[in-house]
Each structure stands twice: as structure tokens, then as C-alpha cells.
Design an enzyme around this catalytic site. Structure first.
Site, PDB file in Angstrom:
ATOM      1  N   LYS B  45       0.862  -1.196   0.000  1.00  0.00           N
ATOM      2  CA  LYS B  45       0.000   0.000   0.000  1.00  0.00           C
ATOM      3  C   LYS B  45       0.891   1.237   0.000  1.00  0.00           C
ATOM      4  O   LYS B  45       1.853   1.340   0.762  1.00  0.00           O
ATOM      5  CB  LYS B  45      -0.888  -0.022   1.242  1.00  0.00           C
ATOM      6  CG  LYS B  45      -1.660   1.261   1.463  1.00  0.00           C
ATOM      7  CD  LYS B  45      -3.155   1.050   1.501  1.00  0.00           C
ATOM      8  CE  LYS B  45      -3.818   2.369   1.876  1.00  0.00           C
ATOM      9  NZ  LYS B  45      -5.135   2.523   1.298  1.00  0.00           N
ATOM     10  N   ASN B  73     -13.558   3.686  -3.980  1.00  0.00           N
ATOM     11  CA  ASN B  73     -13.022   4.043  -2.663  1.00  0.00           C
ATOM     12  C   ASN B  73     -12.516   5.463  -2.674  1.00  0.00           C
ATOM     13  O   ASN B  73     -12.160   6.020  -3.713  1.00  0.00           O
ATOM     14  CB  ASN B  73     -11.885   3.090  -2.282  1.00  0.00           C
ATOM     15  CG  ASN B  73     -10.570   3.501  -2.903  1.00  0.00           C
ATOM     16  OD1 ASN B  73      -9.805   4.259  -2.331  1.00  0.00           O
ATOM     17  ND2 ASN B  73     -10.311   3.020  -4.124  1.00  0.00           N
ATOM     18  N   PHE B 132       1.015   7.016  -9.881  1.00  0.00           N
ATOM     19  CA  PHE B 132       0.574   8.213 -10.604  1.00  0.00           C
ATOM     20  C   PHE B 132      -0.902   8.067 -10.972  1.00  0.00           C
ATOM     21  O   PHE B 132      -1.351   8.512 -12.001  1.00  0.00           O
ATOM     22  CB  PHE B 132       1.410   8.412 -11.884  1.00  0.00           C
ATOM     23  CG  PHE B 132       2.870   8.669 -11.634  1.00  0.00           C
ATOM     24  CD1 PHE B 132       3.309   9.273 -10.451  1.00  0.00           C
ATOM     25  CD2 PHE B 132       3.813   8.313 -12.586  1.00  0.00           C
ATOM     26  CE1 PHE B 132       4.660   9.508 -10.231  1.00  0.00           C
ATOM     27  CE2 PHE B 132       5.163   8.550 -12.367  1.00  0.00           C
ATOM     28  CZ  PHE B 132       5.599   9.147 -11.190  1.00  0.00           C
ATOM     29  N   CYS B 134      -3.947   7.588  -8.325  1.00  0.00           N
ATOM     30  CA  CYS B 134      -5.110   7.819  -7.466  1.00  0.00           C
ATOM     31  C   CYS B 134      -5.921   9.025  -7.916  1.00  0.00           C
ATOM     32  O   CYS B 134      -5.401  10.134  -7.968  1.00  0.00           O
ATOM     33  CB  CYS B 134      -4.670   8.021  -6.018  1.00  0.00           C
ATOM     34  SG  CYS B 134      -4.502   6.453  -5.198  1.00  0.00           S
ATOM     35  N   LYS B 172       2.925   3.232 -12.581  1.00  0.00           N
ATOM     36  CA  LYS B 172       1.502   2.872 -12.613  1.00  0.00           C
ATOM     37  C   LYS B 172       0.687   4.025 -13.165  1.00  0.00           C
ATOM     38  O   LYS B 172       0.781   5.156 -12.678  1.00  0.00           O
ATOM     39  CB  LYS B 172       1.015   2.503 -11.202  1.00  0.00           C
ATOM     40  CG  LYS B 172      -0.439   2.018 -11.170  1.00  0.00           C
ATOM     41  CD  LYS B 172      -0.798   1.430  -9.811  1.00  0.00           C
ATOM     42  CE  LYS B 172      -2.235   0.966  -9.744  1.00  0.00           C
ATOM     43  NZ  LYS B 172      -2.550   0.343  -8.447  1.00  0.00           N
ATOM     44  N   ASN B 199      -5.001   2.143 -12.824  1.00  0.00           N
ATOM     45  CA  ASN B 199      -5.415   2.558 -11.494  1.00  0.00           C
ATOM     46  C   ASN B 199      -6.931   2.751 -11.566  1.00  0.00           C
ATOM     47  O   ASN B 199      -7.554   2.445 -12.577  1.00  0.00           O
ATOM     48  CB  ASN B 199      -4.690   3.852 -11.093  1.00  0.00           C
ATOM     49  CG  ASN B 199      -4.646   4.007  -9.578  1.00  0.00           C
ATOM     50  OD1 ASN B 199      -5.684   3.942  -8.919  1.00  0.00           O
ATOM     51  ND2 ASN B 199      -3.466   4.211  -9.021  1.00  0.00           N
ATOM     52  N   THR B 200      -7.540   3.251 -10.526  1.00  0.00           N
ATOM     53  CA  THR B 200      -9.006   3.341 -10.499  1.00  0.00           C
ATOM     54  C   THR B 200      -9.533   4.490 -11.364  1.00  0.00           C
ATOM     55  O   THR B 200      -8.808   5.430 -11.679  1.00  0.00           O
ATOM     56  CB  THR B 200      -9.513   3.530  -9.070  1.00  0.00           C
ATOM     57  OG1 THR B 200      -8.869   4.685  -8.536  1.00  0.00           O
ATOM     58  CG2 THR B 200      -9.207   2.329  -8.214  1.00  0.00           C
ATOM     59  N   CYS B 345     -38.640 -18.058 -22.318  1.00  0.00           N
ATOM     60  CA  CYS B 345     -38.708 -16.777 -21.591  1.00  0.00           C
ATOM     61  C   CYS B 345     -38.953 -15.628 -22.565  1.00  0.00           C
ATOM     62  O   CYS B 345     -39.402 -14.553 -22.171  1.00  0.00           O
ATOM     63  CB  CYS B 345     -37.439 -16.520 -20.779  1.00  0.00           C
ATOM     64  SG  CYS B 345     -35.978 -16.170 -21.775  1.00  0.00           S
ATOM     65  N   CYS B 348     -35.125 -13.147 -25.820  1.00  0.00           N
ATOM     66  CA  CYS B 348     -34.458 -12.915 -27.110  1.00  0.00           C
ATOM     67  C   CYS B 348     -35.403 -12.189 -28.056  1.00  0.00           C
ATOM     68  O   CYS B 348     -35.007 -11.277 -28.776  1.00  0.00           O
ATOM     69  CB  CYS B 348     -33.961 -14.224 -27.711  1.00  0.00           C
ATOM     70  SG  CYS B 348     -35.271 -15.436 -27.989  1.00  0.00           S
ATOM     71  N   CYS B 388     -29.988 -14.572 -23.631  1.00  0.00           N
ATOM     72  CA  CYS B 388     -30.538 -15.909 -23.356  1.00  0.00           C
ATOM     73  C   CYS B 388     -29.976 -16.460 -22.045  1.00  0.00           C
ATOM     74  O   CYS B 388     -28.764 -16.526 -21.874  1.00  0.00           O
ATOM     75  CB  CYS B 388     -30.205 -16.860 -24.501  1.00  0.00           C
ATOM     76  SG  CYS B 388     -30.830 -18.533 -24.202  1.00  0.00           S
TER      77      CYS B 388
END
Lengths: 441, 444
Positions: B45, B73, B132, B134, B172, B199-200, B345, B348, B388
Site C-alpha cells: 500500500k 473508494n 501516478f 489515485c 503505474k 489505477n481506479t 422466456c 431474445c 438468453c
């Protein structure tokens, strides 16, 4: 042998009569509702006699719109909560669920329905309001499923509605005629109270309508009359000894049990005569009341029984024994029944025939007749021009539910001869629309 | 048994399964537990400047019955003292000398970078990852994605780091940029040994309908978070491909990150050129034990395909990822419904009728609800087979003979660009066309 001990308290009664479809918890409802495919033109809707938009109410549960979900249910069926619990869902919506085709368990539609409807009832959600008064009055005879549905629907259109009930509490067979493990008294009453408050229903209880004078007064005072009178007491089957004190009708037995719970004493040896769903209920309940032996006796074969397979299985799982191809010929006993004499039967060239010399006696200290109910013939014949069919069922127009005497409309068991509450709920709703159309013609 | 060992830019690990720099790698305790469970490496971390975290930090996108299809987060980098982290790095390496321990770093000034690189090297880290990426909190202080979004700044910092570092450096990248190649190239030009991504993604996962604040709610307010979890995998795969296909970047090892949860995800990342994978959300959801499924799945895949190491198939899908203009316009597939499997169902039918090309009908005389394909209308879009719910019930079948090949690029080069709408598969030609009455038949 029954696995149930005789209940001696309300707690023990509740244990023996544990609800077959218990209320879901929120986690279960979230999980179960997430599985619904939201089929196009869904077969479950088609299979529901009231055509509830089932995929919609399930999606509403899943998206957190529980009140909207309850509204979807009640828009189609005024007894949404009762039907979720007591409908033979295996045979209706759940039986039609497409998952069955891939050997997957169907969505538990009945229980999801109860999850939404019972929340609305518990929280007293205002889902509907009576319509603007239109100055018209309708009398409803009988406060069973058909009568209540008809009343609610009429109230939304602004009708004033009086519901005449012979018994001391409303709801008819929904309360008095259903096996106790399918729905509790409280649940039935809560739903009726919910509707009563919401729709302003006027129940006039302990007020049987049984003579011509009363009918004439209703005809004079109201714009239309709805007959939701159901069917009557258990019919005689014409057996020698049928009048003995411990020979009872199944509907009367079920009613007494619902009212008395553990205070009702069911003796050791019970014989139930019949092969329909009411016979299954009576047998299953006798076992749950702690009877030592319960024998379900049917004159034809297992395959010929009118009961749903799942109802039969439920009775068997409660400890009921079955006896097929046995025709009762006589109730034995001196004042009080001590047994039933049967003769074995067989089908020859499509006809049921007794096998000579095959008579035998089954000991019994309670005989329950689940062989059908008498129709309200005498009462119905008091109404002028009211046509009955050959089975003494009221003849109605199939879309408006109007009788041959145009002032009268009818629905439920009195019309179909005895079906599910959901059928009655549908009939009542349709009849209300029929009344509206007729009065606006 | 396949050999899962990797050498990623000089960082050796017993397998390609690494923990991404995130809450699961907050402490030595967690990382030792993870290595014991089967993970091959861990990116610690992020260590850096002192921070203070807020309470209520994560939000989730649930889908139907599934939790955390997407996850976000607003937690910052480590809030534990640097000395504690360094001591624990040393301890982990003592117990697990053959596992990869990579220190994720995020500081501001050149001096801070120099110092912290020295610190983690002394602690025994096998590599460094430059955070690099967050997109929340730290970027407001000029770090994280604020760097990743400015290729020039990114390159400068990489150059500082390369000056000081004696161990491999992974840069990163943030996906919060329209052209991922720009920061990728900047990292390469700055001399990085490797790249990791994504990254996020900047995100708001939802709004509380009672407090009118975005999740996660912190005392009545919220902020954008960083989005990850299974929902982001497609974005990560695309960005990975952008780098691994780029001539100037393709020789640099890339560690793939983004929504990886199963062995299939892992194989897909490797097929697009990843040399290791990093996982966070799956562990935050299921714990370190999830690696067993990845490991056994990857091994089984390699056994069945006859691969000995991941390098035998690394990047194998890349030649097949091309531009739209190079796709064969002569290829034709149509849907086929297996009537024995169909459960009626009719999803489709309605998906095609309302959402696509009106190429499915439900025969009126058919009481079992089994729909049928209107072949002349079917453009082979796949939608029916995607909605389907039954395994292998709707399949797409090839209708062309496989001999013809024509691409938009070829047409362009041959000067055959159409000037009118004349595609046989498009609406209007040889087609069943529903009427206005059909559209309005349910109107009340």
C-alpha cells in the site's frame, strides 16, 4: 402413524401448523427477486387467474420499491396477500415459471408476493383511495373473496357498498375454509382490516340474507346486488348411519379447527372420505391435531383423485395413510360411529364397480366427509329469474358476471362450484366492472 | 505441471498473481498471510507523505443479486508510519525471500523521492511502483492522477526516480485520460523498467436517496472515488492493448490491473500482453483464498493448451486485435435457437424486437412460446445469444463460405466506398418490415 403430538397450547398448535409458506426475510427476498428473468409476456402472468404483473412486482422488490410492488399486486387482486399464501402456486404462476423447463426451481412467486403485500399491510401503506362518490349503492351478499374484491373495486369507482355477512366476521372461506398451515387467522384479518380502512368497506356482520322479504328490500334499496354466497354445508352422501354425532363435514371440521385451534379435540382414529383438496386439508389437519391414525379413503384410484399432487404429498408427509378403491357403504356404531364399512371397488369397462364379498370395516371415532358441498339452491331460488345450471351453479355472463336477473351479479364458488380464492377475487373484480358498465349503459 | 514462475522486468516471483497496492497490502501481516495462501507478489500500500483518512471510505455497485460488480473508494495512501511499513517489508522478505515485494510510492519533491527510494531499497523491496494514479484526494494535493494526467510531469518524475533507483521501477498509470499512450510513452521515455495499469477510474457509484449525498457518505457529503472491480475489466483490457501494441512501448513489461477475479480474467490479461496481474477488489470481497481458483484455473488452461510457462502465450491475442476497418465485411453469422433447450422466456424476442433488428418472431400457432429467427432480418449482432439465460441455447452460426474477404480498408484503397445505402443486411432490403399497426397493437 402421525408424527404430531396433540397440541395442548397455542404455541404447540403453531408448531404443528407451521406455515407452509413462511414470510421471507429481506435477504431472502432480495436474493430470490434477483433471479427473476423478467420474461417477455411472462407465462406466470397468464397462469395467474387475476393476471398480476408478476415480473414487474418482483423487479420492484429487487429495486427497493416495495410499496410499488404491493400496488402492482393489489391492482390486479384485492386479496393479494391471502392469495400469495393459499394459492396452489405450484399449479399456477410457479408452475408456469420458465425455470421449470431447465429443471431449476421456479421463482417463489407466492412468497415474494407476500413479502411485498404484507409489508404494505403492516406499514398501513395507502395504496388506493375510494373514488368520488357516484351516488350509487351496491349490496354485496357474502364477504368472501368474491364479495370483498367486488366491494373494493366498486369503491374505487365511487360506489357506496354494504357487505352483508351471515357470520360474525368477514372474509368467508378465506378465513374459515383454509387449512391453518396455509394462512393464519391474523393474516386474513389484517388484510381485511387493511382494505376496510383504505377503501371504507361497510361490513354488516351477523346479518344473514335468507328470505324473500330481505331480498326485496335489497332490490329496492340498491342499484345492483352481488352474490358472493359461495356454496353451502357439506352435502349428505346418503350412507346408513351418516347422522351419528361423530360424522362431520370437512368444511365444518376445518372451520371449527380454525376457530378453536388447540381447544378442538380430534380423537385417535380418523377416517376422511373423499379425494379432493378439501379431503387432503381435513386429513392433513387431523394428523397435525395429533390423531393416532388418519386414513384417507377414496372410492377410486390415486390417479383419479381431484386433489393436487402436492396436496396429497403434504397429507402423506403429515402421517396420513391412504386407502384407494374403497367405497363407504355404512357407518357402524351405536349412536356414535365406531367404524366405517367399505367395499373394494374396481373399474370394469370404464365403470366403477364394487367387488362382491370384499366388504371390510375400518375402525374410526371420527368420520370426516369431504365429498362435496351442497349448493345454496333454496336461497338462490328465492331470486326471481335467476337461472342455475344443472349443478345448481349460478349462470352468469362470462365477461360481466351478470346473472339472468340483470339486477344481480355473482362470482366465486357460487358460480364456479368451488375453486380457489384467487378465482373468486377475479370474479368479484370483473363483476364490479360489469356492474359499472351495466349501470352506465 | 506448468511452471508459473515469472521474471517481470527483473522482479522474480513464483507466479504472476500479485496483490495490487491497496487495503489488502496495508500491513506485513496481510502480505504474509497472502503469500502463505499462494500469492506470488504484493505491491505494498502506497508509502508517502503523511495523510489523514476519512471514515466511510468504500462504495459499491450491486447488480441484481450480485454485490460489488463495481467498487469505489476514497481512501488515501497509507496512514501508517513509514518506519513501521519499512520494518514490516524487511520482515516479509525474511520469511518470503522468493516472493516479490514491491513498494508503491507517492511523494512530491525530488528530495522526497530520493529519500524514500533509498528507504525501501534498504528495507529489501524487490521493486518500486510509482503511484501516478489515485483519482481522489491525493490528486488535489498535486500527486497521484494529477501526475499521471500530465505526461511531461510524469516523465520528469520518472527520470528523477531512475536516477536514484537500483531496483526495477514500475510506473503505474491512471485511466482517467483520453489517450493512454501519452503517459505510457512518457514513462518509457523517462526510462521506466515497466508499466502497470489501470489505477481506479473517477466515479460516483450512487446517491443516497434520503441524504442526497454520493456514496460513500462522509457526514452528509461525498466526493468522487476511484472505481474498480469486475465492471472495469473491459476498460483495463483495452488500455493494456493500447500499450502492448504500441511499437515504442511493447517491449516494456506491463502488469495488468482492473477487475481481475477469475483465472479467465488472468488468461485474458496475459493474452493481451500482461507479464503479471494485480488484484485488489476480488480479495477485498473474498479474501486471499480466491487465488486458489485463479491458480488452478491458469494451470489447467496451460495443461490443456500445452503451455509450459506464461510466456508461451503472453500476447497471443494481440495480432487478432485490429482496427474496425480491417474486419471482414463478408463474414456472416446468424442466430440459431436450440428448441430443445429453449425455456420460452422470450427475452431474445423482445430484445431483438425492441432493442435490435426485429429478426425474431413468436409463431402465433406455437403454444410453447419457442421463438424463431427471421433469417433475412438477422444481422448476426449476438444480442439474443447474450440475453438468453440458458447455456448454449442460442448460438451464432456462420453463413458465409469462409472464402470471401473484403475489408473497409481494402474498399477504400480500391476506391469502392459506397455512395448509397446498399448493404444487403441493412434494414429495408429483402426484409420483413413490421407495420405501423404492429408497433401500435398494444395501444389502449
Amino acid at each position: 402413524m402421525s408424527e404430531y403430538k396433540r397440541p395442548t397450547s397455542e404455541i404447540e398448535f403453531k408448531q404443528n401448523f407451521a406455515q407452509k409458506k413462511p414470510l421471507m426475510n429481506p435477504t431472502e427476498a432480495a436474493f430470490e427477486s434477483s433471479k427473476c428473468l423478467f420474461c417477455y409476456d411472462a407465462p406466470c402472468i397468464t397462469a395467474c387467474p387475476t393476471g398480476i404483473d408478476i415480473p414487474l412486482f418482483i423487479k420492484q422488490i429487487n429495486s427497493g420499491n416495495l410499496t410499488g410492488s404491493a400496488k402492482t399486486i393489489y391492482e390486479s387482486n384485492w386479496l393479494g396477500n391471502a392469495c400469495g399464501k393459499i394459492c396452489p402456486t405450484q399449479e399456477l404462476c410457479e408452475g408456469a415459471c420458465v425455470f421449470n423447463h431447465q429443471d431449476l426451481p421456479p421463482i417463489q412467486i407466492g412468497r415474494l408476493q407476500n413479502f411485498a403485500s404484507s409489508a404494505a399491510i403492516k406499514e398501513e401503506k395507502k395504496l388506493f383511495s375510494p373514488g368520488t362518490p357516484n351516488g350509487r349503492k351496491v349490496a354485496i351478499i357474502g364477504s368472501g373473496g368474491a364479495g370483498i374484491a367486488c366491494a373494493c373495486e366498486l369503491r374505487t369507482m365511487g360506489y357506496e357498498v354494504d357487505i352483508y355477512e351471515a357470520k360474525s366476521k368477514p372474509s368467508g372461506l378465506t378465513l374459515y375454509g383454509i387449512a391453518a398451515y396455509k394462512i393464519t387467522n391474523q393474516e386474513v384479518e389484517d388484510e381485511i382490516n387493511f382494505l376496510e380502512k383504505q377503501m371504507g368497506l361497510n361490513f354488516i356482520c351477523d346479518h344473514p340474507i335468507e328470505n324473500k322479504t330481505q331480498l326485496e328490500k335489497l332490490e329496492a334499496d340498491y342499484d345492483a346486488i352481488f352474490l358472493g354466497v359461495g356454496i353451502g354445508a357439506t352435502a349428505r352422501i346418503g350412507l346408513p348411519g351418516e347422522d351419528k354425532t361423530n360424522v362431520v363435514g370437512a368444511v365444518e371440521f376445518i372451520e371449527e379447527l380454525r376457530l378453536k385451534h388447540h381447544h378442538l379435540t380430534v380423537p385417535k382414529k380418523v377416517v376422511v372420505i373423499g379425494g379432493g383438496n378439501t379431503a387432503m386439508d381435513a386429513a392433513s389437519q387431523s394428523a397435525r391435531m395429533g390423531a393416532e391414525s388418519v386414513v384417507l379413503a377414496y372410492r377410486r384410484s390415486k390417479e383419479d383423485m381431484g386433489a393436487y399432487g402436492f396436496e396429497y404429498k403434504l397429507a402423506i408427509s403429515a402421517g396420513v395413510e391412504s386407502l384407494f378403491n374403497a367405497q363407504p357403504i355404512k357407518i357402524i356404531g351405536n349412536g356414535k360411529a365406531t367404524g366405517v364399512q367399505f367395499i373394494k371397488t374396481q373399474v370394469i369397462n370404464g365403470k366403477l364397480e364394487n367387488i362382491a364379498g370384499s366388504e371390510f370395516i375400518l375402525e374410526s371415532d371420527l368420520v370426516i366427509k369431504a365429498t362435496g358441498q351442497a349448493k345454496q339452491k333454496h336461497f338462490l331460488e328465492l331470486i326471481e329469474g335467476l337461472e342455475l345450471d344443472n349443478k345448481k351453479r349460478i349462470v352468469v355472463n362470462e365477461s360481466s358476471f351478470q346473472c339472468t336477473n340483470p339486477k344481480y351479479f355473482a362470482g366465486g364458488d357460487a358460480v364456479n362450484g368451488g375453486a380457489e380464492v384467487v378465482n373468486a377475487a377475479f370474479d368479484g373484480k370483473m363483476a364490479a366492472q360489469g356492474i359499472e358498465q351495466w349501470l352506465n349503459r | 505441471m506448468p511452471n508459473l514462475n515469472i521474471d517481470f522486468a527483473g522482479i522474480k516471483a513464483p507466479n504472476p498473481f500479485w496483490l495490487a497496492s491497496a487495503p489488502p497490502t496495508n500491513t506485513g501481516y496481510q502480505i504474509m498471510k497472502a503469500f502463505d495462501a499462494g500469492w506470488g507478489g504484493a505491491v505494498w500500500k502506497t508509502l508517502g507523505v503523511p495523510v489523514i483518512n476519512v471514515s466511510s471510505r468504500y462504495g459499491s455497485t450491486n447488480y441484481g443479486g450480485n454485490r460489488m460488480a463495481g467498487f469505489n473508494n476514497i481512501e488515501l495512501i497509507t496512514d501508517r508510519p513509514l518506519a513501521d511499513n519499512l520494518r514490516e517489508i524487511e520482515e516479509v522478505k525474511k520469511y518470503f525471500p522468493d516472493h516479490a515485494v514491491i513498494a508503491s510510492l507517492m511523494v512530491e519533491t525530488k528530495e522526497e523521492w530520493m529519500q524514500i527510494i533509498k528507504d525501501v531499497e534498504n528495507a529489501g523491496a524487490d521493486g518500486i511502483e510509482l503511484n501516478f494514479g489515485c483519482p481522489h484526494g491525493m490528486c488535489e494535493r498535486g500527486m497521484g492522477s494529477a501526475v499521471g494526467q500530465e505526461p511531461a510531469v510524469l516523465q520528469t518524475i520518472v527520470e528523477w526516480v531512475m536516477e536514484a533507483a537500483n531496483i526495477p521501477v514500475i510506473t503505474k498509470l491512471t485511466p482517467n485520460i483520453s489517450h493512454i499512450v501519452d503517459p505510457g510513452l512518457a514513462a518509457v521515455r523517462g526510462g521506466t523498467n515497466a508499466i502497470s495499469l489501470i489505477n481506479t477510474i473517477k466515479s460516483i457509484v450512487g446517491i443516497d436517496l434520503d441524504t442526497y449525498a454520493p456514496y460513500p457518505v462522509v457526514d452528509g457529503k461525498g466526493t468522487n472515488g476511484g472505481y474498480c472491480g469486475p465492471a472495469v475489466k473491459p476498460i483495463a483490457l483495452e488500455m493494456l492493448k493500447e500499450l502492448t501494441k504500441h511499437p515504442e512501448i511493447q517491449n516494456i513489461p506491463v502488469s495488468g490491473i482492473g477487475g481481475i477475479e477469475t483465472w479467465r480474467d488472468v488468461v485474458e490479461f496475459i493474452l493481451l500482453g500482461a507479464g503479471s496481474v494485480q488484484v485488489c477488489t476480488a480479495v477485498m470481497h473474498y479474501g486471499f483464498g480466491i487465488v486458489r481458483e485463479m491458480k488452478t484455473g491458469l494451470e489447467q488452461f496451460m495443461i490443456e493448451k500445452g503451455y509450459e510457462t506464461i510466456y508461451d502465450f503472453k500476447g497471443k491475442a494481440l495480432p487478432n486485435v485490429t482496427e474496425w476497418k480491417h474486419l471482414n465485411l463478408k463474414h456472416k453469422v446468424v442466430a440459431n435457437i436450440d428448441t430443445n433447450k429453449c425455456i420460452g422466456c422470450d427475452l431474445c424476442y423482445i430484445a431483438c424486437d425492441d432493442g435490435a433488428h426485429q429478426a425474431i418472431r413468436i409463431p402465433e400457432e406455437n403454444s410453447n412460446r419457442i421463438p424463431e429467427i427471421i433469417e433475412e432480418n438477422c444481422v448476426g449482432c449476438n444480442l439474443c445469444s447474450l440475453v438468453c439465460p440458458v447455456e448454449a441455447c442460442i448460438t451464432m452460426e456462420q453463413r458465409d463460405n469462409g472464402k470471401e474477404h473484403l475489408t473497409w480498408d481494402e474498399k477504400t484503397k480500391a476506391n469502392e466506398i459506397p455512395t448509397s445505402f446498399n448493404d444487403d443486411r441493412a434494414g429495408g432490403k429483402h426484409h420483413f418490415v413490421p407495420t405501423v399497426a404492429d408497433a401500435l397493437k398494444h395501444r389502449k
